[in-house]
Scaffold this motif. Structure first.
Motif, short mmCIF file in Angstrom:
data_model
loop_
_atom_site.label_atom_id
_atom_site.label_comp_id
_atom_site.label_asym_id
_atom_site.label_seq_id
_atom_site.Cartn_x
_atom_site.Cartn_y
_atom_site.Cartn_z
N GLU A 1 0.82 -1.21 0.00
CA GLU A 1 0.00 0.00 0.00
C GLU A 1 0.86 1.27 0.00
O GLU A 1 0.58 2.22 -0.72
CB GLU A 1 -0.90 0.00 1.23
CG GLU A 1 -2.37 0.10 0.88
CD GLU A 1 -3.21 0.17 2.15
OE1 GLU A 1 -3.66 -0.91 2.57
OE2 GLU A 1 -3.38 1.28 2.69
N GLU B 1 2.32 1.84 -3.44
CA GLU B 1 1.34 2.39 -4.38
C GLU B 1 1.15 3.89 -4.12
O GLU B 1 1.07 4.68 -5.05
CB GLU B 1 -0.01 1.66 -4.24
CG GLU B 1 0.05 0.23 -4.77
CD GLU B 1 -1.26 -0.53 -4.55
OE1 GLU B 1 -1.42 -1.60 -5.17
OE2 GLU B 1 -2.11 -0.09 -3.75
N LYS B 2 1.11 4.25 -2.86
CA LYS B 2 0.93 5.66 -2.49
C LYS B 2 2.09 6.51 -2.97
O LYS B 2 1.90 7.56 -3.57
CB LYS B 2 0.85 5.77 -0.96
CG LYS B 2 -0.52 6.12 -0.45
CD LYS B 2 -0.48 6.34 1.06
CE LYS B 2 -1.69 5.65 1.66
NZ LYS B 2 -1.65 5.59 3.13
N LYS B 3 3.32 6.06 -2.71
CA LYS B 3 4.51 6.86 -3.07
C LYS B 3 4.63 7.00 -4.59
O LYS B 3 4.97 8.08 -5.08
CB LYS B 3 5.77 6.19 -2.53
CG LYS B 3 5.94 6.40 -1.04
CD LYS B 3 7.34 6.92 -0.72
CE LYS B 3 7.44 7.17 0.77
NZ LYS B 3 8.69 7.81 1.14
N ASN C 1 1.95 9.39 -5.79
CA ASN C 1 2.35 10.76 -5.45
C ASN C 1 3.39 11.32 -6.40
O ASN C 1 3.27 12.43 -6.89
CB ASN C 1 2.95 10.80 -4.04
CG ASN C 1 1.89 11.08 -3.01
OD1 ASN C 1 0.78 11.49 -3.35
ND2 ASN C 1 2.21 10.82 -1.75
N LYS D 1 -3.91 9.33 -8.79
CA LYS D 1 -4.71 8.86 -7.66
C LYS D 1 -4.28 7.43 -7.35
O LYS D 1 -3.77 6.71 -8.22
CB LYS D 1 -6.19 8.87 -8.05
CG LYS D 1 -6.72 10.25 -8.37
CD LYS D 1 -8.25 10.24 -8.27
CE LYS D 1 -8.85 11.52 -8.79
NZ LYS D 1 -9.17 11.46 -10.24
N ARG D 2 -4.50 7.04 -6.11
CA ARG D 2 -4.11 5.70 -5.66
C ARG D 2 -4.67 4.60 -6.56
O ARG D 2 -4.00 3.60 -6.85
CB ARG D 2 -4.59 5.46 -4.23
CG ARG D 2 -3.59 5.78 -3.16
CD ARG D 2 -2.49 4.73 -3.09
NE ARG D 2 -3.00 3.38 -2.87
CZ ARG D 2 -3.55 2.97 -1.74
NH1 ARG D 2 -3.65 3.78 -0.72
NH2 ARG D 2 -3.99 1.74 -1.63
#
Ligand SMILES: [Zn+2]
Length: 163
Positions: free
Chosen positions: A115, A118-120, A123, A128-129
């Motif tokens: 998770e 995916e976020k990094k 960003n 978007k995620r």
């Protein structure tokens, strides 16, 4: 072209693992006693995604944009590579639709870190995620990944040209 102009790209990356190197994946530090050998941080996930995006836009490959002879990129965070590729795509009037990637690694288990990766990645690319998918797979004891000698990543990217 009258309809949306979709383009797909594929990328992969492989690094040898060695003791005492930091294991960074998608900009996330995964605690482990080994890490990839490489000129930059050896982030296979970021590198495979860069290549998939560059390929989709027909902009060459990661070696062309981030030569491993350039002091500028020595030990550089590969999130910088992603940010730079984002700018190249924007200059070409491309938008990223989605990314899917698989990391091949025998140990450690990556599930707790997926998770965050995916976020990094999202960003760094201004996404978007839900536009980024990261998966992990062991090497089943086969090949260099399975023997724990290497880490690999494969990625596919879909982009579209802006009207
Ligand atoms: Zn690499």
């Amino acid at each position: 072209m009258a309809f949306p102009h979709w383009r797909v790209g594929v990328g992969n990356d492989l690094h040898r693992l060695a003791p005492g190197r930091k294991l960074i994946l998608g900009g996330v530090h995964v605690p482990f006693d080994q890490g990839p050998v490489g000129h930059s941080d050896g982030d296979v996930l970021a590198h495979a995604i860069c290549d998939a995006l560059l390929g989709a836009a027909r902009l060459g490959d990661i070696g062309r944009h981030f030569p491993n002879t350039a002091p500028k990129w020595k030990n550089a965070s590969s999130l910088l590579f992603l940010r730079h590729v984002r700018e190249l795509l924007r200059d070409g009037s491309y938008q990223i639709v989605n990314l899917d990637a698989t990391v091949g690694l025998e140990r450690p288990k990556l599930a707790p870190y997926i998770e965050a990766m995916e976020k990094k990645v999202a960003n760094a690319l201004g996404l978007k995620r839900d536009q980024v998918s990261v998966k992990a797979k062991s090497g089943e004891g086969l090949d260099a990944v399975g023997r724990g000698e290497a880490i690999r990543a494969d990625a596919v990217a879909l982009i579209q040209s802006q009207p």
